[in-house]
Design a protein around this motif. Structure first.
Motif, PDB file in Angstrom:
ATOM      1  N   UNK A  96       0.751  -1.138  -0.039  1.00 44.10           N
ATOM      2  CA  UNK A  96      -0.170   0.076   0.048  1.00 44.10           C
ATOM      3  C   UNK A  96       1.055   1.242  -0.068  1.00 44.10           C
ATOM      4  N   UNK A  97       0.625   2.079  -0.839  1.00 44.74           N
ATOM      5  CA  UNK A  97       1.361   3.670  -0.915  1.00 44.74           C
ATOM      6  C   UNK A  97       0.231   4.463  -0.279  1.00 44.74           C
ATOM      7  N   UNK A  98       1.060   5.067   0.789  1.00 47.08           N
ATOM      8  CA  UNK A  98       0.230   6.160   1.532  1.00 47.08           C
ATOM      9  C   UNK A  98       0.836   7.482   1.536  1.00 47.08           C
ATOM     10  N   UNK A  99       0.114   8.573   1.272  1.00 54.11           N
ATOM     11  CA  UNK A  99       0.431  10.067   1.509  1.00 54.11           C
ATOM     12  C   UNK A  99      -0.164  10.750   2.579  1.00 54.11           C
ATOM     13  N   UNK A 100       0.509  11.073   3.622  1.00 55.53           N
ATOM     14  CA  UNK A 100       0.278  11.852   4.908  1.00 55.53           C
ATOM     15  C   UNK A 100       0.653  13.241   4.987  1.00 55.53           C
ATOM     16  N   UNK A 101      -0.429  14.123   5.201  1.00 57.56           N
ATOM     17  CA  UNK A 101       0.000  15.649   5.423  1.00 57.56           C
ATOM     18  C   UNK A 101      -0.782  15.809   6.932  1.00 57.56           C
ATOM     19  N   UNK A 102       0.237  16.057   7.720  1.00 52.28           N
ATOM     20  CA  UNK A 102      -0.147  16.366   9.225  1.00 52.28           C
ATOM     21  C   UNK A 102       0.679  16.970  10.103  1.00 52.28           C
ATOM     22  N   UNK A 103       0.780  17.471  11.059  1.00 57.16           N
ATOM     23  CA  UNK A 103       1.750  18.022  11.834  1.00 57.16           C
ATOM     24  C   UNK A 103       2.338  16.801  12.611  1.00 57.16           C
ATOM     25  N   UNK A 104       1.823  15.933  12.951  1.00 57.91           N
ATOM     26  CA  UNK A 104       2.219  14.968  13.943  1.00 57.91           C
ATOM     27  C   UNK A 104       1.117  13.749  14.097  1.00 57.91           C
ATOM     28  N   UNK A 105       1.578  12.724  14.553  1.00 60.19           N
ATOM     29  CA  UNK A 105       0.687  11.583  15.003  1.00 60.19           C
ATOM     30  C   UNK A 105      -0.235  11.196  13.859  1.00 60.19           C
ATOM     31  N   UNK A 106       0.293  10.656  12.847  1.00 57.56           N
ATOM     32  CA  UNK A 106      -0.513  10.041  11.690  1.00 57.56           C
ATOM     33  C   UNK A 106      -0.560   8.472  11.944  1.00 57.56           C
ATOM     34  N   UNK A 107      -1.829   7.990  12.327  1.00 55.16           N
ATOM     35  CA  UNK A 107      -2.122   6.546  12.865  1.00 55.16           C
ATOM     36  C   UNK A 107      -2.521   5.685  11.577  1.00 55.16           C
ATOM     37  N   UNK A 108      -1.948   4.620  11.509  1.00 56.92           N
ATOM     38  CA  UNK A 108      -2.612   3.730  10.402  1.00 56.92           C
ATOM     39  C   UNK A 108      -2.793   2.340  11.031  1.00 56.92           C
ATOM     40  N   UNK A 109      -3.861   1.759  11.001  1.00 58.30           N
ATOM     41  CA  UNK A 109      -4.480   0.677  11.828  1.00 58.30           C
ATOM     42  C   UNK A 109      -4.645  -0.512  10.526  1.00 58.30           C
ATOM     43  N   UNK A 110      -4.113  -1.730  10.665  1.00 55.76           N
ATOM     44  CA  UNK A 110      -4.380  -2.627   9.900  1.00 55.76           C
ATOM     45  C   UNK A 110      -4.756  -3.971  10.650  1.00 55.76           C
ATOM     46  N   UNK A 111      -6.139  -4.283  10.515  1.00 50.70           N
ATOM     47  CA  UNK A 111      -6.893  -5.307  11.390  1.00 50.70           C
ATOM     48  C   UNK A 111      -7.394  -6.583  10.405  1.00 50.70           C
ATOM     49  N   UNK A 112      -7.437  -7.687  10.952  1.00 50.64           N
ATOM     50  CA  UNK A 112      -8.306  -8.561  10.338  1.00 50.64           C
ATOM     51  C   UNK A 112      -9.436  -8.862  10.765  1.00 50.64           C
ATOM     52  N   UNK A 113     -10.037  -7.972  11.653  1.00 56.53           N
ATOM     53  CA  UNK A 113     -11.638  -7.961  12.020  1.00 56.53           C
ATOM     54  C   UNK A 113     -11.967  -6.472  11.806  1.00 56.53           C
ATOM     55  N   UNK A 114     -13.358  -6.424  11.860  1.00 54.66           N
ATOM     56  CA  UNK A 114     -14.154  -5.128  11.790  1.00 54.66           C
ATOM     57  C   UNK A 114     -14.187  -4.433  13.226  1.00 54.66           C
ATOM     58  N   UNK A 115     -13.743  -3.496  13.473  1.00 58.79           N
ATOM     59  CA  UNK A 115     -13.909  -2.846  14.642  1.00 58.79           C
ATOM     60  C   UNK A 115     -13.257  -3.397  15.729  1.00 58.79           C
ATOM     61  N   UNK A 116     -11.951  -3.588  15.638  1.00 61.48           N
ATOM     62  CA  UNK A 116     -11.164  -4.101  16.646  1.00 61.48           C
ATOM     63  C   UNK A 116     -11.022  -3.580  18.028  1.00 61.48           C
ATOM     64  N   UNK A 117     -11.123  -4.568  19.202  1.00 60.39           N
ATOM     65  CA  UNK A 117     -10.968  -4.030  20.707  1.00 60.39           C
ATOM     66  C   UNK A 117      -9.665  -3.848  21.035  1.00 60.39           C
ATOM     67  N   UNK A 118      -9.445  -3.420  22.252  1.00 55.04           N
ATOM     68  CA  UNK A 118      -8.365  -3.191  22.830  1.00 55.04           C
ATOM     69  C   UNK A 118      -7.375  -4.433  23.274  1.00 55.04           C
ATOM     70  N   UNK A 119      -7.957  -5.764  22.893  1.00 54.30           N
ATOM     71  CA  UNK A 119      -7.146  -7.004  23.275  1.00 54.30           C
ATOM     72  C   UNK A 119      -6.923  -7.720  21.951  1.00 54.30           C
ATOM     73  N   UNK A 120      -7.801  -7.118  20.896  1.00 54.11           N
ATOM     74  CA  UNK A 120      -7.707  -8.081  19.620  1.00 54.11           C
ATOM     75  C   UNK A 120      -6.207  -7.569  19.146  1.00 54.11           C
TER      76      UNK A 120
END
Length: 542
Positions: free
Chosen positions: A1-25
């Motif tokens: 995956x190619x990604x472009x980010x424009x932000x002052x800081x803290x760009x978060x990217x989440x990759x998950x095997x399930x929909x709406x993961x929880x804290x322990x997933x």
């Protein structure tokens, strides 16, 4: 995956095997420019379990999109790097790789970010080019050109000058005091204004553009936090507006926030709950210790504060509030609050003194009405028929009612204080129990020996006391013989019986019922004592 980010800081990217993961997933979370654009990190769970981290200062930019790529193989090799770089920034081998089905993007609180993904790569960047793609400079409006020229090569985390003059206006819109935790919850509207001369421009060169709007993180802005808050962190900017910048470099930022502060100003001794009052202080100081900021409070009548009056109205609740704002310099603060290191933070601080008073109309009805009724019933019981079980059952019922109320009152009254209203209820309860004890003692045969003592008889024969206590006149021996003496008349003539039978029985009962007369005498004494006690305690309470 190619990604472009424009932000002052803290760009978060989440990759998950399930929909709406929880804290322990299990997930893959990539944080780009975390810690104020200082590091990049790969995590195995949400917000925790870091597996790879590297320092990357200034990896993101608030005014340009910077490209990155993510590569995940079936063997569990995870790589994250800059677009066009030969080596990745992060590399990790997962022995139990996840099958990625969902992805999402986010930014930290107060940071606005823009994400572009899977865009075609233009040729000439050192990677395999897309045959049909080329880099095109997007058309910019006059305001965009002006904004780009102002933001170019600007570091948003560095203040424009070593010493910044900041105007700070705070309007308290709502307060709530938790007496159980001694914590004050304050909702406030904040207006911050400062001048950055390096951002000024001549409107004639830019089609008479007089103002610009910037997102948080694009330019420097003063950040504040509460010194005596229950948690560490900057103001949580809710419902924040964009930063408005005028052509002369004057910037204005408005947002709403809620702070939680400890309030240890509890009155000593008995408290006047539910008429309690508390004086709390909120100490606001700059977040960055290295910045030197001089605070100038904005008058509540200033035009900047009235702009947002429609959305920042004061919300009334059970607490009446009075606020007072003062600004103190670092010299005075270092004398008041002495620590091991007072030389680090050299900025001004704003102190908001908040006085809260509970609106007790509903509490007055709920608590004082039963109290007054019980007091009235207890006092009136001393004028009822003595030496009967009805009196005992009535006073016992009052005791049960008071005890039931005291069993549930602990859910409303803080345990670390002793309200005077609780003392009132306890006093009434003790008085009822004492009255029951005296009534039971008067009904016992042992009271006959006490009644016939000379002292008790003399006290009961005092006419002044019997008049004060509204007691009937005491019958003497001459009264018992109808006013005649046997020694004076040796041959008394029979006196015709002319009195009514009921009157004779009543008088005979008064003459012979000395035990009942003593009970009435004690009731009158208790009535006077209880009346004075209850009146004095109510006067002291209010």
């Amino acid at each position: 995956m190619h990604i472009g980010i424009q932000a002052g800081s803290n760009g978060h990217i989440l990759l998950s095997p399930i929909y709406k993961p929880g804290y322990k997933d299990p997930v893959y979370e990539i944080v780009v420019g975390g810690g104020g654009n200082q590091f990049t990190e790969l995590r195995r769970n949400l917000k925790r379990n870091a597996r790879s981290s590297v320092k990357t200062p200034r990896i993101l930019s608030s005014f340009e999109v910077r490209g990155f790529y993510i590569k995940i193989t079936q063997d569990g090799i995870i790589e994250f790097g800059k677009e066009g770089s030969a080596l990745p920034l992060l590399s990790y081998i997962d022995v139990d790789p996840l099958e990625i089905k969902y992805f999402s993007f986010a930014a930290w609180t107060g940071v606005e970010a823009k994400f572009l993904y899977d865009c075609p790569i233009p040729s000439g960047n050192g990677t395999e080019p897309s045959p049909d793609s080329k880099e095109i400079e997007p058309p910019l409006s006059i305001s965009d050109e002006l904004k780009r020229s102002r933001l170019l090569y600007r570091l948003p985390w560095i203040p424009p000058k070593p010493q910044m003059d900041v105007r700070l206006g705070i309007k308290v819109t709502n307060v709530k005091y938790d007496a159980f935790k001694s914590k004050l919850v304050t909702a406030m509207s904040v207006v911050i204004s400062w001048t950055d001369e390096s951002m000024a421009w001549f409107p004639g060169k830019f089609n008479n553009t007089l103002s610009l709007k910037f997102r948080q993180g694009q330019i420097w802005r003063p950040k504040f936090h509460v010194f005596n808050s229950d948690n560490e962190g900057i103001f949580d900017a809710r419902n924040s507006d964009l930063i408005s910048m005028s052509y002369n470099g004057e910037a204005t930022f408005h947002f709403q926030t809620k702070v939680y502060t400890w309030c240890v100003d509890s009155p000593p001794g008995l408290s006047k709950w539910p008429h309690d009052e508390y004086m709390c202080s909120i100490v606001i100081q700059p977040w960055e210790a290295h910045e030197k900021i001089f605070i100038d409070p904005i008058d509540p009548k200033d035009a900047k504060m009235h702009i947002f009056s429609d959305i920042d109205e004061v919300i009334n609740n059970e607490w009446e509030m009075t606020t007072k704002q003062i600004v103190i310099g670092p010299t005075i603060w270092n004398k008041v609050y002495i620590t091991d290191d007072n030389e680090t933070h050299q900025s001004d601080r704003m102190i908001i003194n908040v006085q809260v008073k509970r609106r007790a109309e509903a509490y007055n009805i709920v608590f004082y009405t039963p109290l007054v009724v019980l007091m009235w019933f207890v006092l009136m019981s001393f004028w009822s028929e003595p030496l009967t079980m009805n009196r005992i059952w009535f006073l016992t019922s009052c005791t049960i009612v008071i005890c039931m109320g005291l069993c549930y009152i602990d859910y409303l009254i803080p345990s670390h204080t002793t309200p005077s209203i609780l003392v009132l209820y306890t006093t009434v309860l003790a008085g009822v129990l004492l009255a029951i004890l005296i009534q039971v003692c008067l009904m016992t045969p042992e009271m006959e020996s006490i009644r016939t003592t000379e002292t008790v008889q003399k006290v009961m024969n005092v006419n002044i006391l019997r008049t004060i206590f509204c007691m009937p006149g005491y019958l003497t021996s001459s009264d018992r013989n109808g006013g005649y003496s046997l020694q004076e008349d040796e041959d008394p003539q029979p006196i015709p019986i002319t009195r009514d039978i009921e009157e004779m029985e009543s008088e005979s009962q008064r003459m012979l019922g000395d035990k009942k007369d003593l009970a009435e005498f004690v009731d009158r004494i208790l009535f006077v004592i209880y009346s004075i006690t209850f009146a004095a305690m109510l006067a002291a309470h209010f």
